[in-house]
Scaffold this motif. Structure first.
Motif, PDB file in Angstrom:
ATOM      1  N   SER A 114      67.974-108.687  -5.899  1.00  0.00           N
ATOM      2  CA  SER A 114      68.981-108.029  -5.400  1.00  0.00           C
ATOM      3  C   SER A 114      70.306-109.059  -5.211  1.00  0.00           C
ATOM      4  O   SER A 114      70.097-110.241  -4.888  1.00  0.00           O
ATOM      5  N   LEU A 115      71.456-108.429  -5.294  1.00  0.00           N
ATOM      6  CA  LEU A 115      72.576-109.112  -5.088  1.00  0.00           C
ATOM      7  C   LEU A 115      73.168-108.871  -3.289  1.00  0.00           C
ATOM      8  O   LEU A 115      73.221-107.552  -3.203  1.00  0.00           O
ATOM      9  N   HIS A 162      74.298-100.012  -3.930  1.00  0.00           N
ATOM     10  CA  HIS A 162      73.070 -99.566  -4.477  1.00  0.00           C
ATOM     11  C   HIS A 162      72.064 -99.985  -3.571  1.00  0.00           C
ATOM     12  O   HIS A 162      71.527-101.203  -3.678  1.00  0.00           O
ATOM     13  N   VAL A 163      71.531 -98.887  -2.535  1.00  0.00           N
ATOM     14  CA  VAL A 163      70.721 -99.566  -1.564  1.00  0.00           C
ATOM     15  C   VAL A 163      69.375 -98.552  -1.347  1.00  0.00           C
ATOM     16  O   VAL A 163      69.318 -97.876  -0.252  1.00  0.00           O
ATOM     17  N   GLU A 177      70.626-103.720  -4.799  1.00  0.00           N
ATOM     18  CA  GLU A 177      69.321-103.787  -4.578  1.00  0.00           C
ATOM     19  C   GLU A 177      68.681-103.745  -5.901  1.00  0.00           C
ATOM     20  O   GLU A 177      69.033-102.825  -7.030  1.00  0.00           O
ATOM     21  N   ASN A 178      67.587-104.071  -6.046  1.00  0.00           N
ATOM     22  CA  ASN A 178      66.793-104.117  -7.169  1.00  0.00           C
ATOM     23  C   ASN A 178      65.177-103.888  -6.710  1.00  0.00           C
ATOM     24  O   ASN A 178      64.649-104.506  -5.824  1.00  0.00           O
ATOM     25  N   ALA A 179      64.457-103.282  -7.790  1.00  0.00           N
ATOM     26  CA  ALA A 179      62.903-102.986  -7.349  1.00  0.00           C
ATOM     27  C   ALA A 179      62.402-104.305  -7.168  1.00  0.00           C
ATOM     28  O   ALA A 179      61.346-104.404  -6.326  1.00  0.00           O
ATOM     29  N   TYR A 224      66.346 -98.846  -1.349  1.00  0.00           N
ATOM     30  CA  TYR A 224      64.967 -99.314  -0.884  1.00  0.00           C
ATOM     31  C   TYR A 224      65.330 -99.458   0.790  1.00  0.00           C
ATOM     32  O   TYR A 224      64.432 -99.348   1.456  1.00  0.00           O
ATOM     33  N   SER A 225      66.258-100.295   1.102  1.00  0.00           N
ATOM     34  CA  SER A 225      66.680-100.694   2.281  1.00  0.00           C
ATOM     35  C   SER A 225      67.471 -99.483   3.195  1.00  0.00           C
ATOM     36  O   SER A 225      67.572 -99.605   4.353  1.00  0.00           O
ATOM     37  N   GLU A 226      68.340 -98.910   2.410  1.00  0.00           N
ATOM     38  CA  GLU A 226      69.331 -97.736   2.863  1.00  0.00           C
ATOM     39  C   GLU A 226      69.872 -98.361   3.962  1.00  0.00           C
ATOM     40  O   GLU A 226      70.554 -97.753   5.024  1.00  0.00           O
ATOM     41  N   TYR A 227      70.623 -99.767   3.606  1.00  0.00           N
ATOM     42  CA  TYR A 227      71.566-100.386   4.425  1.00  0.00           C
ATOM     43  C   TYR A 227      72.754-101.311   3.827  1.00  0.00           C
ATOM     44  O   TYR A 227      72.460-102.263   3.585  1.00  0.00           O
ATOM     45  N   PRO A 228      73.562-100.089   3.608  1.00  0.00           N
ATOM     46  CA  PRO A 228      74.800-100.509   3.038  1.00  0.00           C
ATOM     47  C   PRO A 228      75.753-101.562   3.563  1.00  0.00           C
ATOM     48  O   PRO A 228      75.870-101.498   4.639  1.00  0.00           O
TER      49      PRO A 228
END
Length: 210
Positions: free
Chosen positions: A131-132, A98-99, A124-126, A101-105
């Protein structure tokens, strides 16, 4: 009214199913109600091609042929396949990341001493600090199920850029893993392997708190 004397050519019969080259065949590994996504199929193809290339390199390096393999090459090939399998699992779990914000899986696959594998992806979290990371998700699941001995971790990002665990994840790993833990970082065509001790020398330990 004119009639044509030209006879219609007979329609060729279809070849038996076993001879139809382009017809997709169901996978024996598919489960009822599931489909193999294009990205997952591509990931598996990449992994097999990668493994074949690595074995050729190993054979050249050790100077032996498959007709007379030595213990050294067999050990090297077996180890390489295990490494490739772990990298593949780290790649596959990226699908669940779940990314927004970064779009970096990122995916991680952690192997225990008895060859059980736990995978994790970044979530990710807002509120970024909540974020984990993939590595901590994987080890948290392993610890929850009672495992305390680990020997190898594979980490992979969708960019195949050789990403390593961040400092926070290294410290989390050091809580439960020896310095000898092998950390395999996916670079697409190849991997780079480190030990945890190399990535985090002089780590904070329980003894320091006494």
């Amino acid at each position: 009214m004119t009639t044509s004397n030209t006879a219609t050519a007979p329609r060729p019969s279809q070849p038996p199913r076993s001879l139809r080259k382009n017809e997709p065949r169901p996978s024996s590994r598919s489960l009822p109600g599931t489909t193999l996504t294009a990205s997952l199929a591509r990931s598996r193809c990449e992994r097999h091609d990668f493994a074949r290339r690595r074995i050729r390199l190993l054979v050249r390096k050790h100077g032996v042929s498959f007709d007379s393999p030595s213990d050294a090459i067999l050990t090297a090939v077996t180890n390489q396949f295990c490494m490739d399998e772990l990298v593949e699992q780290a790649r596959e779990v990226q699908e669940q990341a779940h990314v927004p914000y970064s779009e970096y899986p990122v995916g991680a696959a952690l192997r225990t001493a008895d060859d059980t594998v736990f995978v994790g992806c970044n979530i990710e979290n807002a509120n970024y600090s909540n974020s984990l990371h993939a590595e901590e998700v994987a080890i948290a699941e392993a610890i929850k199920q009672g495992y305390r001995e680990f020997d190898r971790l594979a980490v992979s990002s969708a960019r195949r850029d050789g990403v390593t665990p961040c400092g926070m994840c290294r410290q989390t790993l050091a809580e439960f893993c020896d310095d000898s833990l092998e950390v395999v970082c996916d670079e697409g065509e190849s991997v780079t392997a480190y030990t945890l001790g190399e990535l985090l020398p002089n780590t904070i330990t329980e003894e320091m708190l006494e």
